[in-house]
Design an enzyme around this catalytic site. Structure first.
Site, PDB file in Angstrom:
ATOM      1  N   GLY A  87      -1.459   4.001   7.169  1.00 21.50           N
ATOM      2  CA  GLY A  87      -2.880   4.365   7.043  1.00 21.50           C
ATOM      3  C   GLY A  87      -3.721   3.180   7.473  1.00 21.50           C
ATOM      4  N   GLY A  89      -5.202   0.247   7.050  1.00 16.28           N
ATOM      5  CA  GLY A  89      -5.143  -0.784   6.017  1.00 16.28           C
ATOM      6  C   GLY A  89      -6.039  -1.978   6.314  1.00 16.28           C
ATOM      7  N   LYS A 111     -10.873  -3.151  13.442  1.00 15.55           N
ATOM      8  CA  LYS A 111      -9.652  -3.861  13.081  1.00 15.55           C
ATOM      9  C   LYS A 111     -10.125  -5.157  12.425  1.00 15.55           C
ATOM     10  CE  LYS A 111      -5.236  -4.984  15.311  1.00 15.55           C
ATOM     11  NZ  LYS A 111      -4.542  -4.959  16.609  1.00 15.55           N
ATOM     12  N   ASP A 253       2.677   5.615  14.908  1.00 16.23           N
ATOM     13  CA  ASP A 253       1.284   5.482  14.458  1.00 16.23           C
ATOM     14  C   ASP A 253       0.433   4.741  15.479  1.00 16.23           C
ATOM     15  OD1 ASP A 253       3.125   3.398  13.432  1.00 16.23           O
ATOM     16  OD2 ASP A 253       1.285   2.415  12.812  1.00 16.23           O
TER      17      ASP A 253
HETATM   18  P1  AMP Z   1      -0.224  -2.307  13.081  1.00 26.33           P
HETATM   19  O1  AMP Z   1       1.022  -3.089  13.199  1.00 26.33           O
HETATM   20  O2  AMP Z   1      -1.480  -3.090  13.341  1.00 26.33           O
HETATM   21  O3  AMP Z   1      -0.196  -1.022  13.855  1.00 26.33           O
HETATM   22  O4  AMP Z   1      -0.331  -1.915  11.532  1.00 26.33           O
HETATM   23  C1  AMP Z   1       0.679  -1.264  10.795  1.00 26.33           C
HETATM   24  C2  AMP Z   1       0.173  -0.985   9.395  1.00 26.33           C
HETATM   25  O5  AMP Z   1      -0.035  -2.207   8.677  1.00 26.33           O
HETATM   26  C3  AMP Z   1      -1.150  -0.247   9.341  1.00 26.33           C
HETATM   27  O6  AMP Z   1      -1.115   0.621   8.236  1.00 26.33           O
HETATM   28  C4  AMP Z   1      -2.144  -1.372   9.159  1.00 26.33           C
HETATM   29  O7  AMP Z   1      -3.337  -0.932   8.590  1.00 26.33           O
HETATM   30  C5  AMP Z   1      -1.375  -2.305   8.222  1.00 26.33           C
HETATM   31  N1  AMP Z   1      -1.806  -3.698   8.327  1.00 26.33           N
HETATM   32  C6  AMP Z   1      -1.531  -4.575   9.320  1.00 26.33           C
HETATM   33  N2  AMP Z   1      -2.084  -5.776   9.078  1.00 26.33           N
HETATM   34  C7  AMP Z   1      -2.738  -5.676   7.896  1.00 26.33           C
HETATM   35  C8  AMP Z   1      -3.522  -6.575   7.092  1.00 26.33           C
HETATM   36  N3  AMP Z   1      -3.754  -7.834   7.474  1.00 26.33           N
HETATM   37  N4  AMP Z   1      -4.029  -6.096   5.941  1.00 26.33           N
HETATM   38  C9  AMP Z   1      -3.830  -4.830   5.552  1.00 26.33           C
HETATM   39  N5  AMP Z   1      -3.114  -3.940   6.252  1.00 26.33           N
HETATM   40  C10 AMP Z   1      -2.562  -4.346   7.406  1.00 26.33           C
HETATM   41 MG    MG Z   2      -1.487   0.331  14.450  1.00 22.28          MG
END
Ligand code: AMP
Ligand code: MG
Length: 468
Positions: A87, A89, A111, A253
């Site tokens: 989700g 995050g 982001k 995702d």
């Molecule tokens: P991503 O690798 O950017 O596609 O993110 C994968 C998941 O990890 C998603 O649900 C993001 O929202 C969460 N996520 C990545 N980095 C962070 C962070 N610094 N704080 C909170 N959630 C994160």
């Molecule tokens: Mg992502």
């Protein structure tokens, strides 16, 4: 002056699809990048920097937009393991608008805008380097003809972040991307996982109404949607290969159902053709390596098809899924020829060329982007190519089949070798050392001049390649 056309369609999906959230309260707001070209296109070009920061640093609603940002709910397969704890995050859907040029529904997605119910242990933040890298990736990809999200805004936010993969503490930022949808394969996966057929049906209808309106009234909406998504995603795979790009994290995702490339983390461009070339240091098995990207997209699309089973049937979904490879095989030569500014011929001619092309790049290890730069317009560039740093390679025996194949294609109308960009010796590239060199003066002395000069250069490249 173009009018900004706000939309709030995502709300229509209903409360099951998102959580209203609040943005982080950042200690600082320093504007580092605004995409003025796209701002003008959608009617926000007139904003002063102060107004810009109010919306894209403090996230005060744009006129006519959601009162509160929406953190979107989704699941996904990460490196082939199902994760129901994903989700938004560290981001949210801030606003939506209509592209006045082509009527597309666009999202402003963030982001690094703070914690949400989906942050788990994370801080919800984005490093400044991560933001700078996403700007560089999207600007390059757009110029190279890849259908990508845009980095609409990058604001430095004055916090000190701790990260395992960067020297820490490190600076913070918030990015706003302009994107054609933030609905991912993982958005469907979550509903299938929850066995929520009603929401699944609603999402299919929403996707058709907003992203594939020509499918309205289809007898089997789920199968029709799958067929359309397969086509777009297969085209994206071909574009990445033609651009020499490795996305790095092709989890379900991170696959947008409009086939738009988005969410740039550990991406890299290839120095030279190498199917095994891997972007992410944590991708130890090379699952998402350069040459495996089309296969991964096909795997991801199969996951989407599975989600749609409750609304359709294997008999209807399978044929749509089976078009992935035929579409990709047709699209790859076209994407390569398009980058070269050559008109495609029949399938055999196109395929013969691509075989020669990869054969040569594989044995010669010629710099990938240099080849496209040197041979723009095919034979029209023969003299230029003879002066290239790679000229010796073009005189080798291994090049003969490519030279012969190049003769079969006429140059496209948009080839403009008079453009000053083609007077350079080497093309603008964005290899990892160059990314680090752009970051170094920012980190050392807050010197943004190379970053800005680079964006200008990429803009020239985009013009030279005639990308609208
Ligand atoms: P991503 O690798 O950017 O596609 O993110 C994968 C998941 O990890 C998603 O649900 C993001 O929202 C969460 N996520 C990545 N980095 C962070 C962070 N610094 N704080 C909170 N959630 C994160
Ligand atoms: Mg992502």
């Amino acid at each position: 002056m173009t009018q900004f056309i706000a939309a709030r369609r995502h709300e229509e999906l209903g409360a099951e699809f998102f959580d209203p959230v609040a943005p982080a309260d950042f200690p600082q707001n320093i504007l580092r990048h605004r995409d003025q070209r796209w701002a003008e296109r959608i009617g926000l070009g007139h904003l002063s920097d102060e107004e810009w920061l109010r919306h894209f640093g403090r996230f005060e609603p744009l006129p006519g937009s959601f009162e509160r940002p929406l953190a979107l709910r989704y699941h996904g397969h990460q490196f082939r393991t199902y994760n129901p704890d994903l989700g938004d995050g560290r981001g949210f859907l801030f606003a939506q608008c209509i592209d006045p040029v082509d009527g597309r529904l666009l999202d402003f997605g963030t982001k690094g805008s703070g914690r949400t119910p989906w942050s788990r242990g994370g801080d919800g933040k984005l490093t400044l380097k991560g933001g700078v890298r996403e700007v560089l990736a999207t600007e390059m990809l757009e110029a190279l003809g890849v259908y990508t999200s845009k980095s609409f805004s990058l604001v430095e936010t004055g916090e000190a972040l701790y990260r395992g993969d960067e020297p820490s503490p490190t600076r913070s930022s918030v990015l706003t991307r302009l994107s054609h949808s933030h609905i991912r394969i993982g958005t469907f996966q979550r509903l299938a996982y929850n066995e929520d057929e009603e929401s699944l049906r609603r999402l299919v209808d929403y996707a058709i109404a907003n992203y594939y309106p020509h499918l309205a009234g289809a007898a089997d909406p789920a199968a029709a949607l799958l067929e359309a998504v397969v086509e777009k995603v297969a085209l994206l795979g071909a574009q990445w290969i033609a651009a020499g790009f490795v996305h790095g994290v092709l989890n379900t995702d991170n696959i947008n159902i409009t086939g738009e490339s988005f969410d740039y983390g550990p991406w890299r461009f290839l120095p030279h053709y190498d199917p095994e070339f891997t972007a992410a240091y944590f991708d130890e098995t090379g699952l998402y390596a350069f040459g495996r990207q089309p296969d991964t997209l096909a795997w991801n699309l199969t996951r989407l098809a599975e989600c749609l089973l409750p609304l359709s049937s294997i008999e209807a979904l399978e044929p749509a899924l089976n078009t992935v490879w035929p579409i990709f095989r047709d699209a790859l030569p076209r994407a390569i020829l398009r980058r070269l500014g050559l008109e495609p011929g029949d399938a055999d001619t196109n395929n013969g060329f691509v075989t020669a092309f990869f054969g040569f790049l594989s044995t010669s290890k010629a710099p990938y982007e240099q080849f496209f730069f040197d041979w723009r317009g095919g034979a029209l560039s023969a003299e230029r190519a003879a002066r290239s740093p790679a000229a010796e390679l073009y005189m080798s025996e291994a090049f003969r089949p490519v030279a012969n194949a190049l003769e079969s294609f006429a140059p496209s109308a948009d080839v403009n070798l008079e453009h000053p960009y083609f007077a350079r010796e080497r093309p603008r590239t964005m290899l990892i050392d160059q990314v680090e060199a752009i970051w170094a003066p920012i980190a050392e002395s807050d010197d943004w001049s190379l970053f800005q000069a680079t964006l200008k250069e990429i803009g020239e490249m985009r013009e030279a390649y005639g990308v609208a």
